[in-house]
Design a protein around this motif. Structure first.
Motif, PDB file in Angstrom:
ATOM      1  N   ARG A 273       0.611  -1.199  -0.285  1.00  0.00           N
ATOM      2  CA  ARG A 273      -0.220   0.203   0.346  1.00  0.00           C
ATOM      3  C   ARG A 273       0.870   1.149  -0.356  1.00  0.00           C
ATOM      4  O   ARG A 273       0.108   2.070  -0.010  1.00  0.00           O
ATOM      5  CB  ARG A 273      -0.750  -0.347   0.822  1.00  0.00           C
ATOM      6  CG  ARG A 273      -2.175  -0.630   0.559  1.00  0.00           C
ATOM      7  CD  ARG A 273      -3.159  -0.231  -0.401  1.00  0.00           C
ATOM      8  NE  ARG A 273      -4.717  -1.036  -0.138  1.00  0.00           N
ATOM      9  CZ  ARG A 273      -4.750  -1.468  -1.497  1.00  0.00           C
ATOM     10  NH1 ARG A 273      -3.556  -0.761  -2.825  1.00  0.00           N
ATOM     11  NH2 ARG A 273      -6.043  -1.654  -1.946  1.00  0.00           N
ATOM     12  N   HIS A 276       1.233   1.836  -3.975  1.00  0.00           N
ATOM     13  CA  HIS A 276      -0.759   1.616  -4.702  1.00  0.00           C
ATOM     14  C   HIS A 276      -1.155   2.009  -3.013  1.00  0.00           C
ATOM     15  O   HIS A 276      -2.100   0.668  -3.135  1.00  0.00           O
ATOM     16  CB  HIS A 276      -0.649   0.120  -5.171  1.00  0.00           C
ATOM     17  CG  HIS A 276       0.376  -0.620  -5.841  1.00  0.00           C
ATOM     18  ND1 HIS A 276       0.431   0.105  -7.222  1.00  0.00           N
ATOM     19  CD2 HIS A 276       1.733  -1.190  -5.762  1.00  0.00           C
ATOM     20  CE1 HIS A 276       1.402   0.061  -8.143  1.00  0.00           C
ATOM     21  NE2 HIS A 276       2.845  -0.964  -7.078  1.00  0.00           N
ATOM     22  N   PRO A 277      -1.605   3.043  -3.151  1.00  0.00           N
ATOM     23  CA  PRO A 277      -2.227   3.613  -1.485  1.00  0.00           C
ATOM     24  C   PRO A 277      -3.907   2.789  -2.420  1.00  0.00           C
ATOM     25  O   PRO A 277      -4.565   2.588  -1.214  1.00  0.00           O
ATOM     26  CB  PRO A 277      -2.165   4.746  -1.384  1.00  0.00           C
ATOM     27  CG  PRO A 277      -1.795   5.487  -2.889  1.00  0.00           C
ATOM     28  CD  PRO A 277      -0.667   4.071  -2.947  1.00  0.00           C
ATOM     29  N   THR A 278      -4.791   2.908  -3.778  1.00  0.00           N
ATOM     30  CA  THR A 278      -5.499   3.061  -3.875  1.00  0.00           C
ATOM     31  C   THR A 278      -5.859   2.180  -5.032  1.00  0.00           C
ATOM     32  O   THR A 278      -6.759   1.724  -5.073  1.00  0.00           O
ATOM     33  CB  THR A 278      -6.431   4.190  -4.688  1.00  0.00           C
ATOM     34  OG1 THR A 278      -5.394   4.827  -5.351  1.00  0.00           O
ATOM     35  CG2 THR A 278      -6.292   4.570  -2.960  1.00  0.00           C
ATOM     36  N   THR A 279      -4.859   1.030  -5.311  1.00  0.00           N
ATOM     37  CA  THR A 279      -4.963  -0.019  -6.461  1.00  0.00           C
ATOM     38  C   THR A 279      -5.641  -0.820  -5.988  1.00  0.00           C
ATOM     39  O   THR A 279      -5.453  -1.762  -5.088  1.00  0.00           O
ATOM     40  CB  THR A 279      -3.611  -0.283  -7.072  1.00  0.00           C
ATOM     41  OG1 THR A 279      -3.134   1.217  -7.165  1.00  0.00           O
ATOM     42  CG2 THR A 279      -3.311  -1.455  -7.331  1.00  0.00           C
ATOM     43  N   PRO A 280      -6.953  -1.687  -6.867  1.00  0.00           N
ATOM     44  CA  PRO A 280      -7.578  -2.858  -6.221  1.00  0.00           C
ATOM     45  C   PRO A 280      -6.061  -3.852  -5.842  1.00  0.00           C
ATOM     46  O   PRO A 280      -5.756  -4.415  -7.019  1.00  0.00           O
ATOM     47  CB  PRO A 280      -8.654  -3.208  -7.712  1.00  0.00           C
ATOM     48  CG  PRO A 280      -8.292  -1.386  -8.523  1.00  0.00           C
ATOM     49  CD  PRO A 280      -7.324  -1.233  -8.164  1.00  0.00           C
ATOM     50  N   ASP A 346     -11.015   0.369   6.585  1.00  0.00           N
ATOM     51  CA  ASP A 346     -10.252   1.501   6.302  1.00  0.00           C
ATOM     52  C   ASP A 346      -9.953   1.220   5.038  1.00  0.00           C
ATOM     53  O   ASP A 346      -9.477   2.121   4.734  1.00  0.00           O
ATOM     54  CB  ASP A 346      -9.403   1.738   7.084  1.00  0.00           C
ATOM     55  CG  ASP A 346      -9.779   2.198   8.585  1.00  0.00           C
ATOM     56  OD1 ASP A 346     -10.914   2.257   8.280  1.00  0.00           O
ATOM     57  OD2 ASP A 346      -9.706   1.535   9.455  1.00  0.00           O
ATOM     58  N   ASP A 347     -10.092   0.136   4.364  1.00  0.00           N
ATOM     59  CA  ASP A 347      -9.382   0.008   3.090  1.00  0.00           C
ATOM     60  C   ASP A 347     -10.138  -0.766   1.632  1.00  0.00           C
ATOM     61  O   ASP A 347     -10.175  -1.862   1.653  1.00  0.00           O
ATOM     62  CB  ASP A 347      -8.381  -0.467   2.667  1.00  0.00           C
ATOM     63  CG  ASP A 347      -7.352  -0.461   1.265  1.00  0.00           C
ATOM     64  OD1 ASP A 347      -8.001   0.087  -0.050  1.00  0.00           O
ATOM     65  OD2 ASP A 347      -6.428  -1.160   1.100  1.00  0.00           O
ATOM     66  N   HIS A 349     -10.638  -0.699  -1.163  1.00  0.00           N
ATOM     67  CA  HIS A 349     -10.260  -1.131  -2.677  1.00  0.00           C
ATOM     68  C   HIS A 349      -8.924  -1.957  -2.165  1.00  0.00           C
ATOM     69  O   HIS A 349      -8.480  -3.465  -3.628  1.00  0.00           O
ATOM     70  CB  HIS A 349      -8.705  -0.286  -3.369  1.00  0.00           C
ATOM     71  CG  HIS A 349      -9.524   1.038  -3.936  1.00  0.00           C
ATOM     72  ND1 HIS A 349     -10.303   1.233  -4.226  1.00  0.00           N
ATOM     73  CD2 HIS A 349      -9.703   2.244  -3.204  1.00  0.00           C
ATOM     74  CE1 HIS A 349     -10.751   2.117  -4.494  1.00  0.00           C
ATOM     75  NE2 HIS A 349     -10.066   3.073  -3.430  1.00  0.00           N
TER      76      HIS A 349
END
Length: 401
Positions: A273, A276-280, A346-347, A349
């Motif tokens: 993360r 890639h903080p928001t990558t599926p 909290d995630d 994705h």
């Protein structure tokens, strides 16, 4: 269309220098005295590794392919393959190269000779002997502009020595620049492609083809062990979607107890993360493997089967040891589901897939694991078809099946 190891003197062929931009699916490319050696871990990560099994696995180019545009009708590729010889086991067949023309399988071939790696599993020793390059030749390709891909053997370390064609070559569009999403996957020998029929029929390659995405495969035989350098490699590799399939190697290596496993999973995901903080991101638990469902590791070869030319694996642990934190596939699936549910609050994705949806009890009854550990070619196809829908579809990929 045909392939052979013997050059055809009738055609006038031109050598194209082998450069990084002709190679897709590799993380790093090493310059050797003979040519290019694709790697699936970067040099800094390889320097941190001390395990011979992972050293071998990451250099086997599962998912790695040459990709170029040309109107050539003849393609020759010189390589130095590394043939594995297991003491007491019948010789393995030569690794297969798959030739794709505009995304469709057009021919297959092998390269004989090369280096030899002799492995004595009972003694835990490796012996390497150097050999000479061999030539792979494809002829009869259509005389028109096309994209050619040569998928390297998924289970055979391969140095690239020379590329020759009877028409000019230019690199294909880089991954992620041809309107297709890049899927980055990490897993064990099953993801690496053990017992698949060819490099484009490992389950990740099949899933990528069916799902309409470009694959970078970081499946390492025996090497899905939550190593921090693997997490950092995933963190640093550009991708539109990521999946990590974890659990079976942790059990059959008897590497850790639940006390270490849980924070190791969190740390692995935290590291991914960072880049890639928001990558599926999809966490996949193990497929069904009856020997380790309720029985902890270590796993070990059953040497009593070698005399018949068959290698099988068995679980050596005691089911009662689960109370002391020893891991089984059942306990790992439970913990991975809990971890993902906790983090997903909290995630949004982050997702979870139970590996038994890819290969479960009914599948095992129909397509049992031949060596008690790895799926066969038919099971690879089934897993790939299901992952295209359940995995790539869930990650937002353009599934085309």
């Amino acid at each position: 269309m045909n392939s052979t190891n013997t050059p055809n003197p009738v055609h006038t062929l031109t050598t194209t220098p082998l450069t990084d931009n002709l190679v897709h699916g590799a993380i790093d490319i090493e310059r050797t005295a003979r040519g290019l050696l694709p790697h699936r871990l970067p040099a800094w990560a390889r320097a941190q590794n001390t395990d011979g099994q992972l050293t071998m696995a990451e250099s086997q180019p599962s998912g790695v392919r040459l990709a170029f545009r040309t109107r050539a009708t003849v393609v020759e590729l010189d390589t130095v393959p590394t043939k594995r010889v297991y003491v007491g086991v019948p010789p393995r067949p030569d690794g297969l190269y798959d030739l794709l023309v505009d995304g469709r399988l057009a021919a297959q071939g092998s390269v004989s000779g090369g280096d030899t790696l002799t492995i004595d599993m009972s003694a835990g020793t490796f012996e390497h002997e150097s050999g000479k390059p061999g030539t792979l030749r494809f002829a009869g390709l259509p005389d028109e502009p096309k994209t050619v891909e040569i998928w390297l053997p998924h289970n055979e370390t391969t140095e690239l020595v020379a590329l020759r064609t009877d028409a000019p070559v230019e690199p294909a569009a880089p991954l992620g620049e041809a309107g297709r999403k890049v899927w980055l996957h990490h897993g064990s020998s099953i993801s690496h492609g053990s017992d698949a029929a060819s490099p484009t029929t490992t389950w990740p390659a099949l899933a990528a083809s069916l799902g309409g995405v470009d694959l970078i495969n970081l499946g390492f035989g025996g090497g899905a062990l939550l190593d921090p350098f693997t997490a950092r490699t995933l963190r640093d590799t550009p991708a539109d979607m990521i999946s990590v399939k974890m659990g079976i190697n942790v059990v059959n290596a008897d590497l850790m107890r639940m006390r270490a496993f849980t924070p190791a999973v969190h740390g692995f995901l935290d590291t991914i993360r960072e880049g890639h903080p928001t990558t599926p991101l999809l966490v996949v638990s193990p497929i069904l493997c009856p020997i380790h469902e309720e029985t902890p590791g270590p796993g070990a070869p059953d040497f009593s089967t070698l005399a018949s030319g068959q290698l099988r694996f068995m679980a050596m642990g005691d089911p009662a040891e689960r109370a002391q934190g020893k891991l089984t596939l059942v306990s790992i699936r439970e913990e991975l589901a809990r971890i993902v549910a906790q983090r997903a609050a909290d995630d949004p994705h982050l997702h979870y897939l139970d590996g038994r949806e890819l290969y479960g009890e009914a599948d095992h009854a129909e397509l049992p694991l031949p060596d008690s550990l790895h799926p066969d070619a038919a099971a690879h196809r089934r897993i790939g078809e299901r992952f295209a829908d359940l995995g790539i579809g869930a990650l937002g990929g353009p599934v085309s099946i």
